[in-house]
Enzyme design. Structure first.
Site, PDB file in Angstrom:
ATOM      1  CB  SER A 143      -0.857  -0.016   1.273  1.00 19.58           C
ATOM      2  OG  SER A 143      -1.412   1.252   1.534  1.00 19.58           O
ATOM      3  CE1 TYR A 156      -4.757  -2.025   4.731  1.00 22.58           C
ATOM      4  CE2 TYR A 156      -3.677   0.078   4.351  1.00 22.58           C
ATOM      5  CZ  TYR A 156      -4.291  -1.064   3.856  1.00 22.58           C
ATOM      6  OH  TYR A 156      -4.414  -1.241   2.504  1.00 22.58           O
TER       7      TYR A 156
HETATM    8  P1  NAD Z   1     -11.712  -5.578  -0.160  1.00 22.21           P
HETATM    9  O1  NAD Z   1     -12.090  -5.333   1.259  1.00 22.21           O
HETATM   10  O2  NAD Z   1     -12.625  -5.132  -1.257  1.00 22.21           O
HETATM   11  O3  NAD Z   1     -11.393  -7.136  -0.382  1.00 22.21           O
HETATM   12  C1  NAD Z   1     -10.626  -7.858   0.552  1.00 22.21           C
HETATM   13  C2  NAD Z   1     -10.590  -9.317   0.172  1.00 22.21           C
HETATM   14  O4  NAD Z   1      -9.807  -9.992   1.169  1.00 22.21           O
HETATM   15  C3  NAD Z   1     -11.938 -10.001   0.130  1.00 22.21           C
HETATM   16  O5  NAD Z   1     -11.953 -10.967  -0.910  1.00 22.21           O
HETATM   17  C4  NAD Z   1     -11.994 -10.739   1.481  1.00 22.21           C
HETATM   18  O6  NAD Z   1     -12.779 -11.921   1.455  1.00 22.21           O
HETATM   19  C5  NAD Z   1     -10.529 -11.097   1.669  1.00 22.21           C
HETATM   20  N1  NAD Z   1     -10.225 -11.328   3.074  1.00 22.21           N
HETATM   21  C6  NAD Z   1     -10.163 -10.416   4.073  1.00 22.21           C
HETATM   22  N2  NAD Z   1      -9.900 -11.031   5.240  1.00 22.21           N
HETATM   23  C7  NAD Z   1      -9.794 -12.355   4.965  1.00 22.21           C
HETATM   24  C8  NAD Z   1      -9.555 -13.508   5.753  1.00 22.21           C
HETATM   25  N3  NAD Z   1      -9.403 -13.449   7.091  1.00 22.21           N
HETATM   26  N4  NAD Z   1      -9.522 -14.699   5.146  1.00 22.21           N
HETATM   27  C9  NAD Z   1      -9.721 -14.801   3.809  1.00 22.21           C
HETATM   28  N5  NAD Z   1      -9.944 -13.753   3.000  1.00 22.21           N
HETATM   29  C10 NAD Z   1      -9.988 -12.545   3.591  1.00 22.21           C
HETATM   30  O7  NAD Z   1     -10.289  -4.898  -0.305  1.00 22.21           O
HETATM   31  P2  NAD Z   1      -9.480  -4.370  -1.577  1.00 22.21           P
HETATM   32  O8  NAD Z   1      -9.539  -2.898  -1.578  1.00 22.21           O
HETATM   33  O9  NAD Z   1      -9.798  -5.144  -2.784  1.00 22.21           O
HETATM   34  O10 NAD Z   1      -8.009  -4.717  -1.062  1.00 22.21           O
HETATM   35  C11 NAD Z   1      -7.244  -5.813  -1.504  1.00 22.21           C
HETATM   36  C12 NAD Z   1      -5.831  -5.631  -0.981  1.00 22.21           C
HETATM   37  O11 NAD Z   1      -5.317  -4.415  -1.497  1.00 22.21           O
HETATM   38  C13 NAD Z   1      -5.743  -5.539   0.536  1.00 22.21           C
HETATM   39  O12 NAD Z   1      -4.564  -6.158   0.973  1.00 22.21           O
HETATM   40  C14 NAD Z   1      -5.686  -4.046   0.764  1.00 22.21           C
HETATM   41  O13 NAD Z   1      -5.062  -3.725   1.973  1.00 22.21           O
HETATM   42  C15 NAD Z   1      -4.847  -3.624  -0.413  1.00 22.21           C
HETATM   43  N6  NAD Z   1      -4.955  -2.208  -0.768  1.00 22.21           N
HETATM   44  C16 NAD Z   1      -6.149  -1.652  -1.075  1.00 22.21           C
HETATM   45  C17 NAD Z   1      -6.198  -0.293  -1.401  1.00 22.21           C
HETATM   46  C18 NAD Z   1      -7.473   0.410  -1.750  1.00 22.21           C
HETATM   47  O14 NAD Z   1      -7.452   1.630  -1.890  1.00 22.21           O
HETATM   48  N7  NAD Z   1      -8.577  -0.283  -1.907  1.00 22.21           N
HETATM   49  C19 NAD Z   1      -5.023   0.465  -1.407  1.00 22.21           C
HETATM   50  C20 NAD Z   1      -3.827  -0.151  -1.096  1.00 22.21           C
HETATM   51  C21 NAD Z   1      -3.801  -1.488  -0.779  1.00 22.21           C
END
Ligand code: NAD
Length: 251
Positions: A143, A156
């Site tokens: 991130s 986080y």
């Molecule tokens: P999201 O919340 O839309 O999706 C998260 C996914 O992780 C889901 O499929 C959920 O089922 C899975 N998950 C969470 N906890 C779990 C567990 N205990 N066991 C199994 N599966 C689990 O999030 P997103 O925005 O798609 O984020 C995906 C990744 O990208 C994450 O690591 C997040 O930190 C990172 N990220 C997101 C952003 C953003 O702006 N959205 C920015 C930087 C990094």
């Protein structure tokens, strides 16, 4: 040139594949030719359907990644179905928003478990198979908060800093075994994870004002990056944290 990015015959595990960035990256890898193991807490039926429309094979694995005890099962099921692991996308992640002064030990431990501990041990389990063929690609999702402290999200930020450092530590040890370990650091992407920020007009405006591209990112914005890092095109790229943020960090 296309062969550099071709993933035909490859097997990829994508965690957190039910929605958001994980679903987008799973689709991208499938479009490049890979079969996909979709891992999530409650199943990834929607993503599975989209991928199968493209003629690729999938395996939908329900697993709770807050415990390392599920890792063995994920690897066993993958090997039983596809015989090998070529690509691992360590994408599943959670976030908790509370002022640091009130932040609970529970919110610290839960975020660190999914976002950092499982990332390391799933990479370790996948690498044991990759080492047999001296070939593998591990892509961890970090991130912008590997570089910045963020607001109200101390566990986080700590976990995503850890993901960047785990990536470099593993790259140093495993490059000699033919395994590329790299990370993607997405910027502000419109998914469930950032819903409270999108819904807060003041925060949303402040965020948009700083993004040179002038918009929130979307899952499709990671497609090219993930295929690059999963393919032969990145064979000499090791331990890199690739920022995909519409220019946020450049400001
Ligand atoms: P999201 O919340 O839309 O999706 C998260 C996914 O992780 C889901 O499929 C959920 O089922 C899975 N998950 C969470 N906890 C779990 C567990 N205990 N066991 C199994 N599966 C689990 O999030 P997103 O925005 O798609 O984020 C995906 C990744 O990208 C994450 O690591 C997040 O930190 C990172 N990220 C997101 C952003 C953003 O702006 N959205 C920015 C930087 C990094």
């Amino acid at each position: 040139m296309n062969t550099l990015f071709d993933l035909t015959g490859k097997t990829a595990i994508v965690t957190g594949a039910s929605t958001g960035l994980g679903a987008g990256m799973a689709l991208a890898l499938a479009e490049a030719g890979a079969d996909i193991v979709l891992v999530s807490r409650n199943g990834s039926a929607g993503t599975k359907k989209e991928i199968e429309k493209k003629g690729r094979n999938t395996l939908d694995v329900v697993a709770d990644l807050s415990a390392t005890s599920q890792i063995h099962m994920i690897v066993e099921k993958t090997l039983l179905e596809f015989g090998k692991i070529d690509i691992l996308i360590n994408n599943a992640g959670i976030i908790r928003r509370t002022p640091a002064i009130d932040f609970s030990e529970k919110d610290w431990d839960e975020v660190m478990a999914v976002n950092a501990k499982t990332v390391f041990f799933l990479a370790q389990a996948a690498a044991k198979d990759m080492m047999k063929r001296k070939d593998g690609k591990i892509i961890n999702i970090s991130s912008l908060l590997a570089f910045q402290g963020g607001i109200l999200v101390p566990s986080y930020a700590a976990s995503k800093g850890a993901v960047a450092q785990i990536t470099k530590a593993l790259a140093n040890e495993w490059a000699q075994h033919g395994i590329n370990v790299n990370a993607i650091a997405p910027g502000y992407m419109a998914t469930n994870n950032t819903r409270p920020l999108q819904d807060d007009p003041a925060r949303s405006k402040a965020i948009l004002d700083r993004i040179p591209a002038g918009r929130w990112g979307k899952p499709d914005d990671l497609k090219g990056t993930v295929v690059f890092l999963a393919s032969a095109a990145s064979d000499y790229v090791n331990g890199h944290v690739l920022v995909v943020d519409g220019g946020w960090l450049a400001r």
